[in-house]
Structure formats: C-alpha cells, structure tokens
Design an enzyme around this catalytic site. Structure first.
Site, short mmCIF file in Angstrom:
data_model
loop_
_atom_site.label_atom_id
_atom_site.label_comp_id
_atom_site.label_asym_id
_atom_site.label_seq_id
_atom_site.Cartn_x
_atom_site.Cartn_y
_atom_site.Cartn_z
N ASN A 7 8.46 2.08 3.20
CA ASN A 7 7.10 1.54 3.33
C ASN A 7 7.20 0.31 4.23
O ASN A 7 7.73 -0.73 3.82
CB ASN A 7 6.52 1.17 1.97
CG ASN A 7 5.11 0.62 2.07
OD1 ASN A 7 4.76 -0.08 3.02
ND2 ASN A 7 4.28 0.92 1.07
N GLU A 34 2.43 3.36 4.90
CA GLU A 34 1.61 2.20 5.28
C GLU A 34 1.82 1.81 6.74
O GLU A 34 2.07 0.64 7.05
CB GLU A 34 1.88 1.00 4.35
CG GLU A 34 1.07 1.04 3.07
CD GLU A 34 0.92 -0.32 2.42
OE1 GLU A 34 -0.13 -0.96 2.60
OE2 GLU A 34 1.86 -0.75 1.72
N ASP A 150 6.62 5.83 -1.28
CA ASP A 150 6.19 4.76 -2.18
C ASP A 150 5.33 5.39 -3.26
O ASP A 150 4.17 5.72 -3.03
CB ASP A 150 5.42 3.70 -1.38
CG ASP A 150 4.86 2.60 -2.26
OD1 ASP A 150 5.08 2.63 -3.50
OD2 ASP A 150 4.20 1.70 -1.72
N ASN A 152 4.47 3.93 -6.10
CA ASN A 152 3.72 2.94 -6.87
C ASN A 152 3.83 3.22 -8.38
O ASN A 152 2.86 3.09 -9.13
CB ASN A 152 2.25 2.90 -6.43
CG ASN A 152 2.02 1.90 -5.31
OD1 ASN A 152 2.49 0.76 -5.37
ND2 ASN A 152 1.31 2.32 -4.27
N ASP A 221 9.94 2.92 -5.03
CA ASP A 221 10.14 3.87 -3.93
C ASP A 221 11.18 4.89 -4.36
O ASP A 221 12.32 4.53 -4.66
CB ASP A 221 10.58 3.12 -2.68
CG ASP A 221 9.57 2.07 -2.26
OD1 ASP A 221 8.68 2.39 -1.45
OD2 ASP A 221 9.66 0.93 -2.76
N ASP A 250 7.64 -5.91 2.44
CA ASP A 250 7.91 -6.24 1.04
C ASP A 250 8.66 -5.11 0.33
O ASP A 250 9.12 -5.28 -0.80
CB ASP A 250 6.62 -6.61 0.28
CG ASP A 250 5.43 -5.74 0.62
OD1 ASP A 250 5.61 -4.72 1.32
OD2 ASP A 250 4.30 -6.07 0.21
N HIS A 251 8.80 -3.97 1.00
CA HIS A 251 9.63 -2.86 0.52
C HIS A 251 10.91 -2.78 1.34
O HIS A 251 10.98 -3.33 2.44
CB HIS A 251 8.90 -1.52 0.69
CG HIS A 251 7.68 -1.35 -0.14
ND1 HIS A 251 7.62 -0.54 -1.24
CD2 HIS A 251 6.43 -1.89 0.00
CE1 HIS A 251 6.40 -0.56 -1.75
NE2 HIS A 251 5.66 -1.38 -1.01
#
Length: 260
Positions: A7, A34, A150, A152, A221, A250-251
């Site tokens: 991501n 993303e 991802d 989530n 992930d 941030d991933h």
C-alpha cells in the site's frame, strides 16, 4: 517468483520511494494499493523502463490498485464481482505466467469500515462476503491463486502492539475478524503466519504520535493463498526497514517467494 503487496499511500507522494524499493527488492510482481490516481495519470513509464508490465484500476484522489509485473500478465479484470453498483477501485485480477506454473493474482484494498456502526462498516462486511464468494469460485476452478493486499484487518491480538486500543475499531471488531476467518476457513493459507509466529510483526505504523519510533504498529497487509499456491511458497517476509526511509508510506511491503 517473488510477489509483493504494498500500500503506497499515493503514487505522487511515493514517486521516488516506490522506484527505490523496486530497485532494491527486485520483485517479479508488485501488487499496489492506494495509488490515488486515475489510470491515465499513473506514471507508467517509470516502471515500464524498469521492465514492468503495468495494469491499473484507478480512481481520482482515492483508492486505486495496480499490478506491476516483469512476467507476462493474462486475462486482466477489474472490480470485485458481486455488486455492479460498486464504483470504488479496490480490486484487480490477472494471471501471471511463471517458468513452471501460472498463478492467478488478486490484488485488493479492503475497505477500512470506520466509523462503526454505520454504512462504511456495512460496506466493509459486504465487501468481505463478496471476496469470500470470489475465493470460493476460484477454488472451484482449481487454479492456483493468491489474494494479497491491504486487508484492513488485524487478525489476532498479537498483530497489534496495543490490541486493547483497537477493540471497537472496524479493523479489529469481532465481526471483521470473523469475516476474515470465514475466508481462511475455505482452506486458504495466510502466508506470513505459516512461516512466522509470535507478536512484534507489523506492516503499518500511523504517521501520528511517533508510532514508528515506538514500534506501535499493526499487521493488516496479508497474502492469502489457495492450497495449490501455498504448496509453492518457499519464503514470506515483511520489509519493515522501508518504513524508516525517506518519505515512506505508512505501510510496508509484504512478499512471498513461490517456486512457480
């Protein structure tokens, strides 16, 4: 065959960091989430110059998924089946052809679902049921496949530094984890946990409150594999160090090696 999921949290923001990681990690395939770009605006040339075939399923400013592959891609499809009115760009499929086997790749960006309760959480759970149905259909076809991206979803308490702080979050609510378990219970293997056990392994650290410096992360992930695909796996790792580099997402990437 090295297949990674990443991501990137915006292709414009990661225009230097993503190529740098590709040059260092050398994945054969990268499933991106993303990208936050329409298809026409995605900077294909940067990746094509590195030998990657590029397939995108984009959306302006939000969501968006892509596949970068140094190997041939066949039968590319966009969008998760099951809801013709779903306009969010969260899912892409293609078949990658290796030296010995073909593998169906399913790249996904599962909805966050917050705030809870509400329509966003209802959408998340409905999307997960559609994903389960798609996995069921692929299993019936007996084609080796993996579903990576991802999710989530924080599967277990050990997948968060501070699990108690996530109890009522859409990523960790019982309904979310139950839906994830229903997917696994079809007979899929979660690649990282098939190889590595115990706490302290994360793939996401928030930009806020010094989460990275405190290693206050979560593991959301994942790479889920059909039995035939799982039989090919030789390795699975998280590229944690990428989070500490210049202008990181941030991933961080999660990758598997397949004897394909």
């Amino acid at each position: 065959m090295k297949i990674a999921t990443f991501n990137i949290n915006g292709i414009k923001a990661r225009i230097d960091a993503l190529p740098r990681w590709l040059d260092e990690a050398l994945p054969d395939v990268a499933l991106l989430q993303e990208i936050k770009s329409v298809d026409e605006a995605f900077p294909r040339e940067i990746f094509e110059d590195r030998g990657y075939n590029v397939e995108t399923h984009g959306q302006k400013s939000f969501n968006g998924v892509a596949i970068l592959s140094k190997l041939p891609l066949e039968d590319v499809t966009r969008g998760l089946p099951g809801d013709d009115e779903d306009e969010q760009a969260r899912y892409i499929e293609a078949t990658v052809v290796g030296d010995a086997h073909a593998v169906r790749l399913c790249g996904l960006y599962l909805p966050n679902g917050n705030p809870v309760p509400g329509p966003k959480y209802d959408y998340k759970l409905a999307w997960m049921e559609r994903l389960r149905q798609r996995a069921q259909a692929l299993l019936a076809e007996e084609t080796p496949f993996l579903m990576a991206g991802d999710y989530n979803i924080i599967p277990q308490p050990e997948d968060a530094k501070r699990p108690d702080s996530w109890r009522e979050d859409a990523l960790f609510r019982l309904e979310s984890r139950t839906a994830y378990r229903r997917l696994l219970n079809l007979g899929l293997t979660e690649a990282f946990r098939a190889r590595t056990h115990g706490p302290g392994h994360y793939s996401f650290w928030d930009y806020q409150a010094g989460a990275w410096n405190r290693d206050d992360g979560i593991r959301i992930d994942h790479v889920l594999m059909s039995p035939a695909c799982a039989d090919m796996m030789t390795e699975c790792q998280i590229d944690k160090q990428v989070r500490g580099e210049v202008k990181p997402s941030d991933h961080v990437p999660v990758w598997v090696n397949l004897a394909a």
